[in-house]
Enzyme design. Structure first.
Site, PDB file in Angstrom:
ATOM      1  N   ASN A   7    -142.588  68.394  65.145  1.00  0.00           N
ATOM      2  CA  ASN A   7    -141.493  67.866  64.685  1.00  0.00           C
ATOM      3  C   ASN A   7    -140.613  69.040  63.633  1.00  0.00           C
ATOM      4  O   ASN A   7    -139.310  69.125  63.965  1.00  0.00           O
ATOM      5  CB  ASN A   7    -141.625  66.588  64.053  1.00  0.00           C
ATOM      6  CG  ASN A   7    -141.593  65.328  65.051  1.00  0.00           C
ATOM      7  OD1 ASN A   7    -141.187  65.484  66.325  1.00  0.00           O
ATOM      8  ND2 ASN A   7    -142.155  64.506  64.401  1.00  0.00           N
TER       9      ASN A   7
ATOM     10  N   ASP B 180    -154.713  60.259  68.266  1.00  0.00           N
ATOM     11  CA  ASP B 180    -153.130  60.540  67.799  1.00  0.00           C
ATOM     12  C   ASP B 180    -152.943  62.018  68.138  1.00  0.00           C
ATOM     13  O   ASP B 180    -154.242  62.787  68.303  1.00  0.00           O
ATOM     14  CB  ASP B 180    -152.996  60.270  66.544  1.00  0.00           C
ATOM     15  CG  ASP B 180    -153.727  60.932  65.354  1.00  0.00           C
ATOM     16  OD1 ASP B 180    -154.606  61.638  65.768  1.00  0.00           O
ATOM     17  OD2 ASP B 180    -153.490  60.583  64.379  1.00  0.00           O
TER      18      ASP B 180
ATOM     19  N   HIS C 155    -137.237  66.589  66.137  1.00  0.00           N
ATOM     20  CA  HIS C 155    -137.649  65.293  66.604  1.00  0.00           C
ATOM     21  C   HIS C 155    -137.290  65.118  68.018  1.00  0.00           C
ATOM     22  O   HIS C 155    -138.216  64.099  68.703  1.00  0.00           O
ATOM     23  CB  HIS C 155    -136.948  64.247  65.628  1.00  0.00           C
ATOM     24  CG  HIS C 155    -137.461  64.196  64.526  1.00  0.00           C
ATOM     25  ND1 HIS C 155    -138.687  63.693  63.996  1.00  0.00           N
ATOM     26  CD2 HIS C 155    -137.167  64.692  63.230  1.00  0.00           C
ATOM     27  CE1 HIS C 155    -138.973  63.885  62.554  1.00  0.00           C
ATOM     28  NE2 HIS C 155    -138.055  64.481  62.268  1.00  0.00           N
TER      29      HIS C 155
ATOM     30  N   ASP D  30    -140.323  63.638  70.540  1.00  0.00           N
ATOM     31  CA  ASP D  30    -140.243  62.514  71.435  1.00  0.00           C
ATOM     32  C   ASP D  30    -140.689  62.692  72.595  1.00  0.00           C
ATOM     33  O   ASP D  30    -141.309  62.120  73.258  1.00  0.00           O
ATOM     34  CB  ASP D  30    -138.852  62.033  71.366  1.00  0.00           C
ATOM     35  CG  ASP D  30    -138.343  61.315  70.173  1.00  0.00           C
ATOM     36  OD1 ASP D  30    -139.349  61.140  69.234  1.00  0.00           O
ATOM     37  OD2 ASP D  30    -137.331  60.929  69.782  1.00  0.00           O
TER      38      ASP D  30
ATOM     39  N   GLU E 122    -147.286  58.654  66.113  1.00  0.00           N
ATOM     40  CA  GLU E 122    -147.980  59.535  67.146  1.00  0.00           C
ATOM     41  C   GLU E 122    -149.300  58.943  67.306  1.00  0.00           C
ATOM     42  O   GLU E 122    -150.285  59.651  68.110  1.00  0.00           O
ATOM     43  CB  GLU E 122    -148.070  60.943  66.734  1.00  0.00           C
ATOM     44  CG  GLU E 122    -148.918  61.208  65.495  1.00  0.00           C
ATOM     45  CD  GLU E 122    -148.498  61.114  64.203  1.00  0.00           C
ATOM     46  OE1 GLU E 122    -149.090  61.715  63.287  1.00  0.00           O
ATOM     47  OE2 GLU E 122    -147.522  60.668  64.050  1.00  0.00           O
TER      48      GLU E 122
END
Length: 312
Positions: free
Chosen positions: A197, A189, A202, A206, A232
């Site tokens: 973020n 991760d 966000h 992304d 993630e």
């Protein structure tokens, strides 16, 4: 047949008067008429010009209409061309044989021009409808295939979603267990992803996830598999791979992500990942057990300071 051209009709008859009459009749309706007088010529012409319809005499000196029809129907390139027999033979056996060898209709000589034109229009319309239906069916199959593929894909990152990954992983685990083959799971991760973020928003987060997922997908083999496990967190399925080879791959991936520069509207973003690798052991009775051990290795990598690989 395309709507922007005149339908092509191949007329086959060894009697010059009949051939001329049919040619003139059909030319008068703006059809593209191709007249030939022998069976062998009909076969060659049909394979070359691929007519939309064939009017075929039965009695010809070199090869009769039945033989011509059978050859055309046995060839995948010409099998779908509709064939109307036009013959002076009026016995029921001849008509039955014409239909049995693939004809779609039968006109008896001497023919009536209005009847010929009506039957030609009918079978051209049927052929056009069949072609349109086949095209619609092909498009439907493509659409269904696309829909099925989309159902397997994580919409954000473009890698497999969790449920489809589990399907593949469960199958591979069964194969590796049955044949005692190596199998490894790598979980990773994004380190401190919440900070990305919070700082950039966000949408930028992304973008980072997509870039990491695609970078990881390029690092693995065709036989390997990548899925988004959640948030993630990502997961790799590595068939025929022991824990040592899995750790080597994970280290290459870690380096690639460390060097990754993700261009965004708020500037280039860099990040790191933590990775845990588990190789299948006899005690692993299910794919869930193997994934859980890889997950525990991932948490061990985080406890060691992140941006590292732990194998078990």
């Amino acid at each position: 047949m395309p709507d922007n051209r005149a339908p092509t009709i191949l007329v086959v008859d060894d009697t010059p008067a009949n051939l001329l009459l049919l040619t003139q009749l059909l030319n008068g309706q703006a059809y593209d008429v191709r007249p030939v007088s022998h069976g062998a010529m009909a076969l060659a012409a049909a394979r070359t010009i691929r007519p939309d319809l064939i009017l075929l005499d039965i009695r010809m000196p070199d090869k009769d209409g039945y033989a011509v029809c059978q050859e055309l129907k046995s060839d995948p390139e010409t099998s779908q061309i509709p064939i109307i027999f036009v013959s002076a033979l009026d016995d029921i056996d001849g008509k039955v044989r014409a239909f049995e060898c693939g004809g779609v209709d039968y006109i008896t000589k001497p023919f009536q021009p209005a009847e010929v034109l009506a039957r030609v229009r009918t079978h051209l319309a049927l052929a056009q409808a069949r072609t349109a239906l086949e095209m619609a069916n092909r498009e439907l199959q493509r659409a269904l295939a696309r829909e099925a593929e989309l159902a397997r894909i994580d919409w954000l990152t473009g890698v497999y979603n969790r449920s489809h990954f589990y399907e593949i992983a469960t199958h591979e685990f069964a194969v590796s267990t049955r044949y005692d083959q190596s199998l490894a799971i790598c979980m990773f991760d994004v380190d401190y992803f919440k900070q990305i973020n919070d700082r950039y928003g966000h949408l930028v987060g992304d973008q980072v996830l997509r870039a990491i997922a695609q970078t990881a997908a390029r690092q693995i083999r065709a036989a390997d598999c990548i899925g988004r496990f959640g948030g993630e967190e990502f997961i790799l399925l590595l068939p025929n791979t022991d824990v040592t080879a899995g750790v080597m791959l994970a280290e290459r991936l870690r380096t690639a992500i460390t060097e990754l520069r993700v261009p965004t509207e708020k500037g280039e973003i860099t990040t790191t990942i933590s990775l845990g690798v588990a190789g299948r052991q006899p005690a692993d009775t299910s794919i869930e057990r193997l994934i859980d051990r890889a997950d525990q290795a991932l948490y061990a990598a985080k406890r060691q300071g992140r941006n590292c690989v732990v194998g078990v």
